[in-house]
Design a protein around this motif. Structure first.
Motif, PDB file in Angstrom:
ATOM      1  N   CYS A   3       0.839  -1.196   0.000  1.00 32.86           N
ATOM      2  CA  CYS A   3       0.000   0.000   0.000  1.00 32.86           C
ATOM      3  C   CYS A   3       0.876   1.248   0.000  1.00 32.86           C
ATOM      4  N   PHE A   4       0.453   2.242  -0.764  1.00 34.74           N
ATOM      5  CA  PHE A   4       1.179   3.502  -0.860  1.00 34.74           C
ATOM      6  C   PHE A   4       0.205   4.665  -0.710  1.00 34.74           C
ATOM      7  N   GLN A   5       0.725   5.787  -0.233  1.00 29.65           N
ATOM      8  CA  GLN A   5      -0.024   7.032  -0.300  1.00 29.65           C
ATOM      9  C   GLN A   5       0.870   8.090  -0.937  1.00 29.65           C
ATOM     10  N   LEU A   6       0.377   8.683  -2.015  1.00 30.33           N
ATOM     11  CA  LEU A   6       1.078   9.744  -2.730  1.00 30.33           C
ATOM     12  C   LEU A   6       0.386  11.046  -2.348  1.00 30.33           C
ATOM     13  N   ILE A   7       1.098  11.935  -1.663  1.00 32.10           N
ATOM     14  CA  ILE A   7       0.450  13.085  -1.040  1.00 32.10           C
ATOM     15  C   ILE A   7       1.109  14.392  -1.460  1.00 32.10           C
ATOM     16  N   PHE A   8       0.286  15.347  -1.878  1.00 30.25           N
ATOM     17  CA  PHE A   8       0.724  16.729  -2.063  1.00 30.25           C
ATOM     18  C   PHE A   8      -0.027  17.541  -1.018  1.00 30.25           C
ATOM     19  N   SER A   9       0.684  17.981   0.021  1.00 31.22           N
ATOM     20  CA  SER A   9       0.008  18.608   1.156  1.00 31.22           C
ATOM     21  C   SER A   9       0.834  19.766   1.703  1.00 31.22           C
ATOM     22  N   PRO A  10       0.746  20.939   1.086  1.00 29.25           N
ATOM     23  CA  PRO A  10       1.570  22.070   1.527  1.00 29.25           C
ATOM     24  C   PRO A  10       1.331  22.522   2.960  1.00 29.25           C
ATOM     25  N   THR A  11       0.073  22.527   3.413  1.00 30.28           N
ATOM     26  CA  THR A  11      -0.210  23.034   4.758  1.00 30.28           C
ATOM     27  C   THR A  11      -0.690  21.958   5.727  1.00 30.28           C
ATOM     28  N   GLY A  12      -0.694  20.701   5.307  1.00 32.64           N
ATOM     29  CA  GLY A  12      -0.963  19.602   6.224  1.00 32.64           C
ATOM     30  C   GLY A  12      -2.364  19.030   6.205  1.00 32.64           C
ATOM     31  N   GLY A  13      -3.342  19.746   5.654  1.00 32.15           N
ATOM     32  CA  GLY A  13      -4.713  19.249   5.659  1.00 32.15           C
ATOM     33  C   GLY A  13      -4.885  17.984   4.844  1.00 32.15           C
ATOM     34  N   THR A  14      -4.308  17.960   3.663  1.00 34.74           N
ATOM     35  CA  THR A  14      -4.419  16.778   2.804  1.00 34.74           C
ATOM     36  C   THR A  14      -3.707  15.589   3.433  1.00 34.74           C
ATOM     37  N   THR A  30       4.777   6.082   2.222  1.00 35.00           N
ATOM     38  CA  THR A  30       4.402   7.442   1.834  1.00 35.00           C
ATOM     39  C   THR A  30       5.389   8.017   0.826  1.00 35.00           C
ATOM     40  N   ILE A  31       4.851   8.629  -0.218  1.00 31.22           N
ATOM     41  CA  ILE A  31       5.644   9.371  -1.194  1.00 31.22           C
ATOM     42  C   ILE A  31       5.157  10.813  -1.160  1.00 31.22           C
ATOM     43  N   ASP A  32       6.054  11.728  -0.809  1.00 26.23           N
ATOM     44  CA  ASP A  32       5.704  13.136  -0.640  1.00 26.23           C
ATOM     45  C   ASP A  32       5.851  13.875  -1.969  1.00 26.23           C
ATOM     46  N   LEU A  33       4.730  14.127  -2.619  1.00 21.87           N
ATOM     47  CA  LEU A  33       4.753  14.843  -3.893  1.00 21.87           C
ATOM     48  C   LEU A  33       5.033  16.331  -3.713  1.00 21.87           C
ATOM     49  N   SER A  34       4.982  16.824  -2.476  1.00 19.95           N
ATOM     50  CA  SER A  34       5.203  18.250  -2.240  1.00 19.95           C
ATOM     51  C   SER A  34       6.638  18.575  -1.842  1.00 19.95           C
ATOM     52  N   ALA A  35       7.523  17.586  -1.882  1.00 23.59           N
ATOM     53  CA  ALA A  35       8.935  17.851  -1.597  1.00 23.59           C
ATOM     54  C   ALA A  35       9.516  18.743  -2.689  1.00 23.59           C
ATOM     55  N   GLN A  36      10.280  19.758  -2.279  1.00 22.14           N
ATOM     56  CA  GLN A  36      10.795  20.731  -3.245  1.00 22.14           C
ATOM     57  C   GLN A  36      11.633  20.075  -4.334  1.00 22.14           C
TER      58      GLN A  36
END
Length: 251
Positions: A3-14, A30-36
């Motif tokens: 299982c994976f979660q791909l997340i774009f969450s600049p302010t934490g809500g998502t 977890t894969i952080d899509l919002s990493a710079q």
């Protein structure tokens, strides 16, 4: 099965929504899509995997950088749930965009979730959300998604919204006040690298997506958007965002 979660969450809500949705999923990566400095991880997704793709709704659409980063991945037939997180107004075309990019990247959508979190620009709207009731409901949604996945189903519900939408930007560029201590956290945390490392008061308007991460992360509250514009947006949203919207699952 992985299982994976791909997340774009600049302010934490998502991110909070995603965490609640995957609470019952086993060993979620977890894969952080919002990493710079995001680079596509060398992960061999497969048809045996379950993936949550979670993004916020900005200006009726998914953030283009999040979609572009999703496009770098190779889903290889992995089934996925799409979660669009909005600030109590509307999801609009976000899920339709996410579906297009997910399918083009080789993922197979089997469910969608529309979830509410505090508005990133005006957190007075949907303040405190997702709250405890939201998280309990989202955990149930996640369990239902997992059950559909384990049943072997690959059907996709009708996904609302317009496809092939053009990118829109709010044009609200945060500015810096005298409180700035030049710590550089804003530049380090900006998902799109819009803030200059040489001068933290300079933001590139061609890159900024008004995600509000720099504003929310600043330790001395030195960054904000124009108060007059915020007042106008507040008046616009008050009539549309005051009533509590509910989360929705489509299977």
């Amino acid at each position: 099965m992985t299982c994976f979660q791909l997340i774009f969450s600049p302010t934490g809500g998502t991110e909070r929504v995603a965490k609640a949705l995957t609470e019952t999923w086993p060993e979620v990566q977890t894969i952080d899509l919002s990493a710079q400095n995001f680079t596509a991880p060398a992960i061999p997704f497969s048809a045996d995997d379950l993936v949550l793709i979670a993004m916020p709704a900005f200006e009726a659409m998914a953030p283009q950088p999040a979609l572009d980063r999703l496009a770098l991945l190779q889903g290889n037939g992995a089934r996925c749930a799409l979660a669009a997180v909005y600030g109590n107004r509307a999801v609009d075309n976000t899920l339709a965009q996410m579906e297009d990019y997910a399918r083009n990247a080789g993922f197979q959508p089997i469910a969608t979730v529309s979830a509410v979190a505090a508005h990133s620009l005006l957190p007075e709207f949907a303040a405190g959300r997702p709250d405890d009731a939201d998280c309990q409901q989202l955990a149930v949604f996640g369990k239902q998604i997992l059950e559909k996945f384990t049943s072997g189903s690959d059907t996709c519900p009708p996904i609302p919204g317009e496809h092939n939408c053009k990118e829109k930007r709010a044009g609200l560029i945060p500015t810096v006040n005298a409180n700035c201590i030049s710590c550089g956290l804003c530049a380090q945390e900006c998902p799109v690298g819009a803030i200059s490392y040489d001068n933290f008061t300079v933001t590139d308007p061609s890159k900024c997506i008004t995600c509000m991460r720099c504003v929310s992360r600043c330790p001395v509250h030195a960054r904000s958007v124009d108060a007059a514009i915020v007042a106008q947006v507040t008046d616009f949203l008050r009539a549309r965002c005051s009533d509590r919207k509910e989360n929705e699952l489509l299977l």
